[in-house]
Enzyme design. Structure first.
Site, mmCIF file in Angstrom:
data_model
loop_
_atom_site.group_PDB
_atom_site.id
_atom_site.type_symbol
_atom_site.label_atom_id
_atom_site.label_comp_id
_atom_site.label_asym_id
_atom_site.label_seq_id
_atom_site.Cartn_x
_atom_site.Cartn_y
_atom_site.Cartn_z
ATOM 1 N N PHE A 282 0.693 -1.247 0.140
ATOM 2 C CA PHE A 282 0.062 0.022 0.026
ATOM 3 C C PHE A 282 1.054 1.111 0.064
ATOM 4 O O PHE A 282 1.834 1.177 0.793
ATOM 5 C CB PHE A 282 -0.906 -0.135 1.254
ATOM 6 C CG PHE A 282 -1.789 1.122 1.108
ATOM 7 C CD1 PHE A 282 -2.627 1.388 0.280
ATOM 8 C CD2 PHE A 282 -1.440 2.087 2.612
ATOM 9 C CE1 PHE A 282 -3.389 2.731 0.458
ATOM 10 C CE2 PHE A 282 -2.449 3.424 2.452
ATOM 11 C CZ PHE A 282 -3.338 3.417 1.546
ATOM 12 N N MET B 42 0.891 32.381 -23.778
ATOM 13 C CA MET B 42 2.039 32.220 -24.580
ATOM 14 C C MET B 42 1.690 31.229 -26.004
ATOM 15 O O MET B 42 2.326 31.209 -26.923
ATOM 16 C CB MET B 42 3.117 31.721 -23.789
ATOM 17 C CG MET B 42 4.482 31.595 -24.499
ATOM 18 S SD MET B 42 5.161 33.212 -25.191
ATOM 19 C CE MET B 42 5.943 33.815 -23.898
#
Lengths: 575, 171
Positions: A116, A474
């Site tokens: 986990f 941009m």
């Protein structure tokens, strides 16, 4: 008194104290619980800043380090907590920023079993760290911490990752906290500079009538601003900086040409094109600067001073390579140089300054440049400016002139959107008494805007200016210039109401700014508010373009200073 | 060359890396080479006199100009003590091969003649096959393996080059 029995996590905290750590930017989770617990049980004075996302923690540590020169610590858990740091580690690595990233890890016997929240963060980060550790024994912790701090901020700085399995941090630590380092392969260059190379540089310089000093981030890291200035004045040589070198030489100085590169000043780029000698002091001649490496200063004498031998010849071939710390190299060079005959050259460049100034029109819609320029005036150029990435970053670099080192913080190499807000938080922690000004685009701001909570909780008086054009500006500019204005994936429809959003956090003051006439008033009000963060949503012109511009991968000679009337070729030499 | 590669790009290089004997060091080095597009042809990792260190000998082909960069980047790794390219004339370069060929009684004599010429040893012998062990420089191994091509080569393994610099030079 009996010696305090420490566990690994407690030993870790004590070691961090010994390294002078003042801040940990962290986010807990299962594998990191023992370390967070040790922050309480050791009663440490180190301040834990609970962030809202691990990427935010890395940019905070980054901003702190860029603003202060000292590394901060990022502390996160295993698995996704660890992988969320990778963008921030890359950002620090590309710009040579020191940072210690401590990640919790599954217990040793479970590593490699897909347990986990297990991620091989040691392997995942290998290409973007200066060095990394997977600690297998509790008694290794003091040595590893010692080495990590030595490595991260010596030579060419860079991030170091320490992966700490939970059973290692929980186990008893009997090792001496003042461990000795075991780094036989790590030798940052000594302060002594090769005299023969210094003489070669001095000789090459003596023949130059059109010299340019190119000053990069390395000059800032080594603290060489006084030496840069002394050298420039002694030689009477003009100075250009890189984007990250801003502040290493005062931009208000008569010899300053500002910063060069893709969107740098026209006069800086022209100076580099026409120079007969260029000496880089702590820059890596990267692709945003050289444009097309084969054509870069091809008839000039090229000199490269850098602390990293692997930078020599990486992008361009130089005539003289000097592997040294920038400050040490300049100190060694100083006595061997004298004033050059540069009067005509300086006059010539002054003409370029007159002909191609950075400019914008205040008429029409609100301009980003106007907001930035006014912020520069109101803060007298003294604020710690943090930018995000995109058009506003370039305009911030153009219009917030830097006279002071460590006052312009920007993700240069990685170009990481989402950098500004968390980096500004880190910078404010590092320099609590100074004005910290974050310029963001509406795109980048939304990538890490959850850190508003962190800023609000700590009542940090950062000023956040969202230069909101409702576009990824941009990319839109590139689509306009190179892709027949076909907009694809750049329209940020559905932006939230940033003022309302900010007001949802206690203590944040927020303002809308829509008209040029209000710029001064709103900025002044934001700057005057110091009980928490202030946020300005500036609704700016949607489709303005950044110039000058050197198309990617093209030589600097191809720079344009305004919108071309012809259709431009798609850039191929770089991205 | 017809396939578009130049001699320089296909030239073989032998690189010796002296490293701290720590976990992950091979992965770090391999990444530096892989990121810049160099394919490692042979790799030998071995212990040295001092157990804190080990030596890697890497053989690869590719553009020498980019390779200088790779060597610099490798040298920069914290756990790398040094990384140098070796030229054959300045160093002793040896390699070993084991070649298993199908050879019955009738063919065995010829196989042994070839082995004898190259100073190879027979290290395994059955009614239908034999394994030959040969040591030397890579050209010698190539030549013997080529000659053994008249037999059925069942399996083949080469160690990759190991290198030591001659005289006072360090590897």
């Amino acid at each position: 008194m009996a010696k305090e029995q420490l566990d690994g996590a407690q030993a870790l905290i004590r070691c961090l104290e010994n390294e002078g750590v003042e801040h940990i930017f962290g986010y807990s989770g299962g594998a990191a619980i023992p370390i967070f617990d040790a922050i309480v049980t050791t009663k440490t004075k180190i301040k834990l800043v609970l962030v809202r996302h691990e990427q935010g923690a890395t940019h905070m540590a980054d901003g702190y380090a860029r603003a202060t020169g000292k590394p901060a610590v990022v502390l996160v858990t295993s698995g996704p907590g660890a992988t969320n740091t990778i963008t921030g580690i890359l950002t620090a690595h590309m710009d040579s920023v020191p940072m210690i990233v401590i990640t919790g890890q599954q217990i040793r016997s479970m590593i490699g079993k897909d347990a986990f929240q297990e991620a091989d963060i040691f392997g995942l980060t290998m290409p973007v760290v200066k060095h990394s550790y997977l600690v297998k024994s509790t008694n290794d912790i003091p040595r590893v911490v010692r080495e990590a701090f030595h490595i991260t901020n010596s030579g060419r700085p860079g991030p170091v990752l320490i992966d700490l399995p939970k059973d290692v941090s929980s186990g008893p630590c009997t090792a001496d906290l003042r461990a000795t380092m075991d780094l036989p392969g790590y030798r940052p260059p000594a302060a002594k500079v090769d005299a023969a190379i210094i003489h070669a540089i001095a000789k090459a310089m003596s023949k130059s009538v059109r010299p340019v000093l190119l000053v990069g981030h390395g000059a800032l890291i080594s603290g060489a601003w006084d030496e840069v200035r002394e050298l420039a004045e002694k030689l009477q040589a003009p100075v250009v900086t890189t984007l990250l070198g801003k502040g290493a030489f005062p931009e208000s100085h008569a010899l300053s040409l500002g910063w060069m590169g893709m969107h740098g000043t026209a006069y800086a780029n022209k100076a580099v094109v026409e120079c007969d000698l260029i000496m880089s002091i702590g820059s890596r001649y990267d692709d945003r600067i050289v444009g097309q490496p084969a054509k870069f200063c091809k008839d000039a004498t090229r000199i490269h001073i850098d602390i990293d031998p692997a930078e020599m010849g990486k992008m361009i071939r130089c005539h003289i390579h000097c592997v040294a710390d920038a400050k040490a190299a300049l100190k060694a060079l100083m006595p061997h140089v004298s004033r050059l005959k540069t009067d005509a050259w300086i006059a010539h460049l002054a003409e370029y300054k007159r002909r191609y100034p950075l400019h914008f029109k205040k008429k029409g819609g609100l301009k980003m440049q106007h907001v930035i320029d006014e912020a520069w005036r109101l803060t007298e150029g003294k604020a710690v400016v943090v930018t995000d990435v995109g058009q506003h970053q370039m305009w911030a670099a153009q219009f917030y002139r830097s006279d002071h080192p460590h006052n312009f913080l920007s993700s240069g190499g990685a170009g990481t959107m989402g950098f500004a807000l968390p980096a500004a938080i880190g910078a404010q922690f590092g320099r609590p008494k100074e004005t910290v000004l974050a310029f963001c685009g509406d795109g980048g701001f939304q990538m890490t805007m959850f850190e508003l909570a962190t800023a609000a909780i700590h009542r940090l008086p950062i000023k956040i200016v969202i230069l909101n054009n409702h576009y990824l500006g941009m990319v839109r500019q590139w689509q306009e210039l190179f892709y027949d204005d076909r907009k694809s994936g750049v329209d940020l429809l559905g932006n939230p109401d940033f003022v309302k959003l900010a007001q949802a956090f206690e203590g944040v003051k927020a303002f809308n700014l829509k008209r040029g006439a209000d710029v001064r008033k709103i900025l002044s009000r934001a700057l005057a508010y110091n009980d928490g963060p202030a946020l300005i949503n500036a609704e700016v012109e949607k489709t303005d373009n950044v110039y000058p511009m050197v198309p990617a991968g093209r030589p600097l000679e191809d720079m344009i200073v305004e919108r071309p009337r012809y259709k431009m070729e798609k850039p191929t030499g770089s991205t | 060359m017809s396939n578009g590669t130049t001699d320089a790009e296909t030239a073989a290089h032998t690189i010796s890396v002296y490293v701290a004997n720590k976990p992950g060091v091979l992965a770090r080095i391999a990444q530096v080479f892989a990121r810049r597009g160099y394919n490692i042809d042979a790799l030998v990792v071995s212990s040295v006199v001092d157990t804190h260190f080990s030596r890697m000998t890497i053989t690869l082909k590719g553009d020498p100009e980019g390779l200088d960069q790779v060597i610099q980047q490798t040298s920069k790794l914290i756990d790398v003590i040094r990384c140098v390219e070796h030229r054959d004339e300045e160093s002793v370069v040896k390699e070993m091969a084991l070649v298993k060929i199908a050879a019955d009684e009738a063919e065995r004599t010829l196989a042994l003649q070839i082995a004898d010429h190259f100073g190879a040893k027979t290290v395994d012998l059955t009614e239908s096959s034999m394994i030959l062990q040969v040591t030397g420089n890579s050209d010698k191994l190539d030549a013997m393996i080529r000659l053994l091509g008249r037999f059925k080569v069942i399996e083949l393994v080469r160690t990759g080059k190991v290198v030591l610099a001659r005289g006072d030079e360090v590897t």
